[in-house]
Design a protein around this motif. Sequence first.
Motif, PDB file in Angstrom:
ATOM      1  N   GLN A  27       1.016  -1.216   0.119  1.00  0.00           N
ATOM      2  CA  GLN A  27      -0.640  -0.025   0.107  1.00  0.00           C
ATOM      3  C   GLN A  27       1.040   1.438   0.672  1.00  0.00           C
ATOM      4  OE1 GLN A  27      -3.247   0.019   2.820  1.00  0.00           O
ATOM      5  NE2 GLN A  27      -3.608  -2.420   3.310  1.00  0.00           N
ATOM      6  N   SER A  28       0.475   2.524   0.072  1.00  0.00           N
ATOM      7  CA  SER A  28       0.830   3.602  -0.719  1.00  0.00           C
ATOM      8  C   SER A  28       1.267   4.523   0.954  1.00  0.00           C
ATOM      9  CB  SER A  28       0.736   4.352  -1.906  1.00  0.00           C
ATOM     10  OG  SER A  28       0.532   4.136  -3.230  1.00  0.00           O
ATOM     11  N   ILE A  29       2.371   4.143   1.414  1.00  0.00           N
ATOM     12  CA  ILE A  29       2.470   4.566   3.164  1.00  0.00           C
ATOM     13  C   ILE A  29       3.717   5.720   2.766  1.00  0.00           C
ATOM     14  CG2 ILE A  29       2.708   4.271   5.174  1.00  0.00           C
ATOM     15  CD1 ILE A  29       0.053   2.830   4.176  1.00  0.00           C
ATOM     16  N   VAL A  30       5.003   5.559   2.466  1.00  0.00           N
ATOM     17  CA  VAL A  30       6.211   5.909   2.170  1.00  0.00           C
ATOM     18  C   VAL A  30       6.276   6.346   1.002  1.00  0.00           C
ATOM     19  CG1 VAL A  30       7.943   6.368   2.784  1.00  0.00           C
ATOM     20  CG2 VAL A  30       7.171   5.142   4.364  1.00  0.00           C
ATOM     21  N   ASN A  31       5.477   7.164   0.858  1.00  0.00           N
ATOM     22  CA  ASN A  31       5.516   8.198  -0.712  1.00  0.00           C
ATOM     23  C   ASN A  31       6.919   8.797  -0.538  1.00  0.00           C
ATOM     24  OD1 ASN A  31       2.838   7.069  -1.585  1.00  0.00           O
ATOM     25  ND2 ASN A  31       1.885   8.309   0.131  1.00  0.00           N
ATOM     26  N   LEU A  32       7.754   8.791  -2.137  1.00  0.00           N
ATOM     27  CA  LEU A  32       8.874   9.493  -2.068  1.00  0.00           C
ATOM     28  C   LEU A  32       8.553   9.664  -4.363  1.00  0.00           C
ATOM     29  CD1 LEU A  32      11.616   7.883   0.027  1.00  0.00           C
ATOM     30  CD2 LEU A  32       9.884   9.885   0.552  1.00  0.00           C
ATOM     31  N   PRO A  33       9.262  10.668  -4.514  1.00  0.00           N
ATOM     32  CA  PRO A  33       9.934  11.167  -5.559  1.00  0.00           C
ATOM     33  C   PRO A  33      11.204   9.765  -5.892  1.00  0.00           C
ATOM     34  CG  PRO A  33      10.983  12.533  -4.863  1.00  0.00           C
ATOM     35  CD  PRO A  33      10.218  11.691  -3.842  1.00  0.00           C
ATOM     36  N   ASP A  34      10.825   8.636  -7.724  1.00  0.00           N
ATOM     37  CA  ASP A  34      11.540   8.180  -7.643  1.00  0.00           C
ATOM     38  C   ASP A  34      13.320   8.965  -7.930  1.00  0.00           C
ATOM     39  OD1 ASP A  34      10.115   6.483  -8.193  1.00  0.00           O
ATOM     40  OD2 ASP A  34      10.417   6.666 -10.241  1.00  0.00           O
ATOM     41  N   TYR A  35      12.655  10.350  -8.349  1.00  0.00           N
ATOM     42  CA  TYR A  35      14.446  11.289  -8.502  1.00  0.00           C
ATOM     43  C   TYR A  35      14.268  12.727  -7.710  1.00  0.00           C
ATOM     44  CZ  TYR A  35      16.144   7.893 -11.973  1.00  0.00           C
ATOM     45  OH  TYR A  35      15.925   6.331 -12.343  1.00  0.00           O
ATOM     46  N   VAL A  36      15.911  12.571  -7.418  1.00  0.00           N
ATOM     47  CA  VAL A  36      15.580  14.120  -6.928  1.00  0.00           C
ATOM     48  C   VAL A  36      17.348  14.870  -7.265  1.00  0.00           C
ATOM     49  CG1 VAL A  36      15.472  16.040  -5.016  1.00  0.00           C
ATOM     50  CG2 VAL A  36      14.250  13.855  -4.412  1.00  0.00           C
ATOM     51  N   VAL A  37      17.307  15.844  -7.954  1.00  0.00           N
ATOM     52  CA  VAL A  37      18.470  15.960  -8.805  1.00  0.00           C
ATOM     53  C   VAL A  37      18.476  17.624  -8.000  1.00  0.00           C
ATOM     54  CG1 VAL A  37      19.504  16.943 -11.047  1.00  0.00           C
ATOM     55  CG2 VAL A  37      17.778  14.863 -10.397  1.00  0.00           C
ATOM     56  N   ARG A  38      20.102  18.221  -8.566  1.00  0.00           N
ATOM     57  CA  ARG A  38      20.243  19.279  -7.392  1.00  0.00           C
ATOM     58  C   ARG A  38      21.481  19.469  -8.705  1.00  0.00           C
ATOM     59  NH1 ARG A  38      21.213  21.706  -1.681  1.00  0.00           N
ATOM     60  NH2 ARG A  38      23.656  19.747  -2.334  1.00  0.00           N
ATOM     61  N   SER A  39      21.354  20.617  -9.605  1.00  0.00           N
ATOM     62  CA  SER A  39      22.584  21.099 -10.559  1.00  0.00           C
ATOM     63  C   SER A  39      23.135  22.273 -10.735  1.00  0.00           C
ATOM     64  CB  SER A  39      22.437  19.984 -11.655  1.00  0.00           C
ATOM     65  OG  SER A  39      23.343  20.610 -12.444  1.00  0.00           O
ATOM     66  N   SER A  40      24.219  22.170 -10.441  1.00  0.00           N
ATOM     67  CA  SER A  40      24.673  23.789  -9.850  1.00  0.00           C
ATOM     68  C   SER A  40      25.906  24.493 -11.029  1.00  0.00           C
ATOM     69  CB  SER A  40      25.033  24.605  -9.020  1.00  0.00           C
ATOM     70  OG  SER A  40      24.051  24.429  -8.253  1.00  0.00           O
ATOM     71  N   VAL A  41      25.852  25.346 -12.237  1.00  0.00           N
ATOM     72  CA  VAL A  41      27.232  25.706 -13.109  1.00  0.00           C
ATOM     73  C   VAL A  41      27.486  27.511 -12.847  1.00  0.00           C
ATOM     74  CG1 VAL A  41      27.409  25.993 -15.558  1.00  0.00           C
ATOM     75  CG2 VAL A  41      25.973  24.065 -14.905  1.00  0.00           C
ATOM     76  N   TYR A  42      28.481  27.316 -12.450  1.00  0.00           N
ATOM     77  CA  TYR A  42      28.924  28.947 -12.155  1.00  0.00           C
ATOM     78  C   TYR A  42      30.175  29.314 -12.147  1.00  0.00           C
ATOM     79  CZ  TYR A  42      30.916  26.410  -8.490  1.00  0.00           C
ATOM     80  OH  TYR A  42      32.042  25.073  -7.252  1.00  0.00           O
ATOM     81  N   TYR A  43      30.311  30.453 -12.667  1.00  0.00           N
ATOM     82  CA  TYR A  43      32.154  31.002 -12.891  1.00  0.00           C
ATOM     83  C   TYR A  43      32.304  31.497 -11.354  1.00  0.00           C
ATOM     84  CZ  TYR A  43      35.650  33.882 -14.759  1.00  0.00           C
ATOM     85  OH  TYR A  43      36.525  35.239 -15.203  1.00  0.00           O
ATOM     86  N   SER A  44      33.211  31.548 -10.872  1.00  0.00           N
ATOM     87  CA  SER A  44      34.401  31.813  -9.957  1.00  0.00           C
ATOM     88  C   SER A  44      35.667  32.664 -10.585  1.00  0.00           C
ATOM     89  CB  SER A  44      34.391  30.693  -8.724  1.00  0.00           C
ATOM     90  OG  SER A  44      33.464  30.279  -8.835  1.00  0.00           O
ATOM     91  N   ASP A  45      35.909  33.750  -9.952  1.00  0.00           N
ATOM     92  CA  ASP A  45      36.992  35.056 -10.268  1.00  0.00           C
ATOM     93  C   ASP A  45      37.080  35.936  -9.250  1.00  0.00           C
ATOM     94  OD1 ASP A  45      39.419  35.583 -11.008  1.00  0.00           O
ATOM     95  OD2 ASP A  45      38.324  35.434 -12.940  1.00  0.00           O
ATOM     96  N   TYR A  46      38.544  36.334  -9.078  1.00  0.00           N
ATOM     97  CA  TYR A  46      38.494  37.338  -8.348  1.00  0.00           C
ATOM     98  C   TYR A  46      38.669  38.872  -9.173  1.00  0.00           C
ATOM     99  CZ  TYR A  46      40.159  34.935  -4.084  1.00  0.00           C
ATOM    100  OH  TYR A  46      40.509  33.971  -3.301  1.00  0.00           O
ATOM    101  N   PHE A  47      38.290  39.923  -8.198  1.00  0.00           N
ATOM    102  CA  PHE A  47      38.327  40.893  -9.040  1.00  0.00           C
ATOM    103  C   PHE A  47      38.875  42.184  -8.549  1.00  0.00           C
ATOM    104  CE2 PHE A  47      34.406  38.286 -10.799  1.00  0.00           C
ATOM    105  CZ  PHE A  47      35.127  38.485 -12.172  1.00  0.00           C
ATOM    106  N   PHE A  48      39.321  43.322  -9.225  1.00  0.00           N
ATOM    107  CA  PHE A  48      39.732  44.962  -7.997  1.00  0.00           C
ATOM    108  C   PHE A  48      40.994  44.484  -7.457  1.00  0.00           C
ATOM    109  CE2 PHE A  48      35.134  45.229  -8.986  1.00  0.00           C
ATOM    110  CZ  PHE A  48      34.610  46.197  -9.465  1.00  0.00           C
ATOM    111  N   LYS A  49      41.794  43.529  -8.088  1.00  0.00           N
ATOM    112  CA  LYS A  49      43.443  42.996  -7.837  1.00  0.00           C
ATOM    113  C   LYS A  49      42.997  41.791  -6.012  1.00  0.00           C
ATOM    114  CE  LYS A  49      45.637  47.076  -8.335  1.00  0.00           C
ATOM    115  NZ  LYS A  49      46.638  48.835  -8.643  1.00  0.00           N
ATOM    116  N   LYS A  50      41.559  41.407  -6.779  1.00  0.00           N
ATOM    117  CA  LYS A  50      41.675  40.806  -5.327  1.00  0.00           C
ATOM    118  C   LYS A  50      40.941  40.648  -4.125  1.00  0.00           C
ATOM    119  CE  LYS A  50      44.654  36.875  -7.243  1.00  0.00           C
ATOM    120  NZ  LYS A  50      45.505  35.435  -6.550  1.00  0.00           N
ATOM    121  N   ALA A  51      40.898  42.314  -4.305  1.00  0.00           N
ATOM    122  CA  ALA A  51      39.507  42.494  -3.347  1.00  0.00           C
ATOM    123  C   ALA A  51      38.235  42.198  -3.386  1.00  0.00           C
ATOM    124  CB  ALA A  51      39.445  44.232  -3.417  1.00  0.00           C
ATOM    125  N   LEU A  52      38.033  41.698  -4.666  1.00  0.00           N
ATOM    126  CA  LEU A  52      36.577  40.986  -4.404  1.00  0.00           C
ATOM    127  C   LEU A  52      37.055  39.568  -5.452  1.00  0.00           C
ATOM    128  CD1 LEU A  52      33.647  41.154  -4.567  1.00  0.00           C
ATOM    129  CD2 LEU A  52      33.530  42.153  -7.199  1.00  0.00           C
TER     130      LEU A  52
END
Length: 626
Positions: A509-534
């Motif tokens: 019986q449907s007692i514990v209901n959960l999704p088959d898949y849970v996904v989190r994905s991040s695409v990002y760019y990182s860098d320093y600016f202003f002579k590494k002050a930021l």
Amino acid sequence: MLKQIFGSVFLLLGTFSVAQQEEVLRQVANDSLKEVATVDMYKIYSLVRDTTYVDTSLTIKSDYRFNYLRKDNFGLMPFANVGQTYNRLQYGLKKEKLSPDFGFRGKHFNYLEYDDVAYYHVPTPYTELYYRSVMEQGQNIDALFTVNPSKSLNFSIAYKGLRSIGKYINVLSSTGNFRFTTSYRSKNKRYVANAHVVYQDIFNAENGGIKNASEFEGGEEVYKERGTLDVNLRNASTMLKGNRFFLNHHFQLNKSAENKIVLSHQVMADKRYFQYVQTSSDSYFGTSYVQNQLDDRVDFRQIQNSLGLVYDQSTAGEIGLDIENRQNNYYYTSVVYNNGTVIPSLLSDKWWFYRAYYQLEKKQWNVNFDYQGGVTDATLNDLNVNFGLKFWKSELLLHYQMINRVPDYQYRLNQSNYTGYNWVNNWNNERSNKIGVELKSPILDLSLDARLLMNKLYFSNDSTTAVVVTPKQYAEGIGVVGIKASKEITVGKFAWNNTVLYQRVEQSQSIVNLPDYVVRSSVYYSDYFFKKALFMQVGFTGNYFSKYYSDVYNPLIGSFYVQQEKMIGNFPMIDFFVNAKVRTARLYLKAEHFNSSFAQNNFYSDPANPYRDFVVRFGIIWSFFN
């Protein structure tokens, strides 16, 4: 406009941060000597002696923790307003207790239990300020100050507050978490004490979800103003409120550093209540005894006292024996007679538990055995076995748990002004067996969680014309398996961070209901600016879960109930973020769920409550070391 905002903020930060160096070096006067305090000397630790330190770095993980709960909420689905409940997408996020708990679990996501409170040790006074904007008309703050008047003594005081009116009718959130802690360690380190006092209140106006899903899903212009959507409840609210005193201390009886004999003691006094208030009754929950000024309130009191003896040998490990007494009172103000059944006003329990544990830590491996049992006529036990192995810059963790516990009080007794919400039950103990495997490596982080649940308790609706929810127990076994994998791939200054969870539930019986898949994905760019002050990060984070028959939140009982009428899921939630770090301040700007403005209106947190629309939110965490 965005450049002007960031420019002004960065200029302000630079003005106030000139005196702060990146390494957070501080000169601390100590008699005639001077010591250099580095950031790793600002320590945060828990009762089980897990120690971390203040982290002012800006990473994708710190972005994941920048939310109302102040922790990574992967596996939880937020509701439309900040400070509301969360729907469960992953099983096993809450550790079960051996003795019965209060219940009303849908209200406890932001409620700090005794082992959630952190303690500190700092070489100089430390302050952390957190701020984040909310949905509408309000703010979310969290301020912490901690200081060591001496090397032996620490004090901390903190308050987290929230007020957000929200976009929908009657969804106001107003919460507060005050905590005060103190820690003491004698100069010879033979006596150690950690204590805290906590006051918490979590208030929510409750609308029970929208009445007509077609109005939301149709996408008509008039309903894009969410305040025009009709809701099930306009005059209801809930409050979870509590306070707690806690003290854990231990004293080493002998002076040996190699063979320690330690006497430990822990005491806790915890009281809380849950209250549902409604100015007039509504047929949404069925019939009621009274028509006006409905007030359902239940109180819970717990006093815990434990005494233990530990033998710690430097090479053979640590072995301990504890005995614990718990006294619980769960009560209403009067007895109720409901359809010929007497609903009592009180459940009172006195429990005696014993605990034996052994742990050994070596350079490359560690083992932990922990068994707790109840001195009662009924069988109560909780067995935990853990093994850890380090190899090739990797770590393998194995875990087994077997627990046989008394159900929460809410399942056993409930009183309400609504006639269908009165019950008294004597359930069998809930039992579960769990095997966990976790691998942390430079290549991939991988975990497996397999559980067998017996006598699972749940809520479900008994009516076809109203929402009349009662507890039930499922005697058959339920198998739950979850496999989670995490990996970040970096190419130059670009990074791709992924977490994927696959789950499978075996049940008749449907007692514990959960999704088959849970996904989190991040695409990002990182860098320093202003002579590494930021330092800046710019990117996208997408969250997704597959369709499933989600549980539904019921505000009258502060818990979720199962259903098989409507599926939710299979929609992406994409956020665009710009995060920046200047000195010891981290700034967060996020366009949440921006794809909702051009997507179908099929995004729900549960079958009755839509998820939040596109909103831009700003926040900051600022650390001060002085």
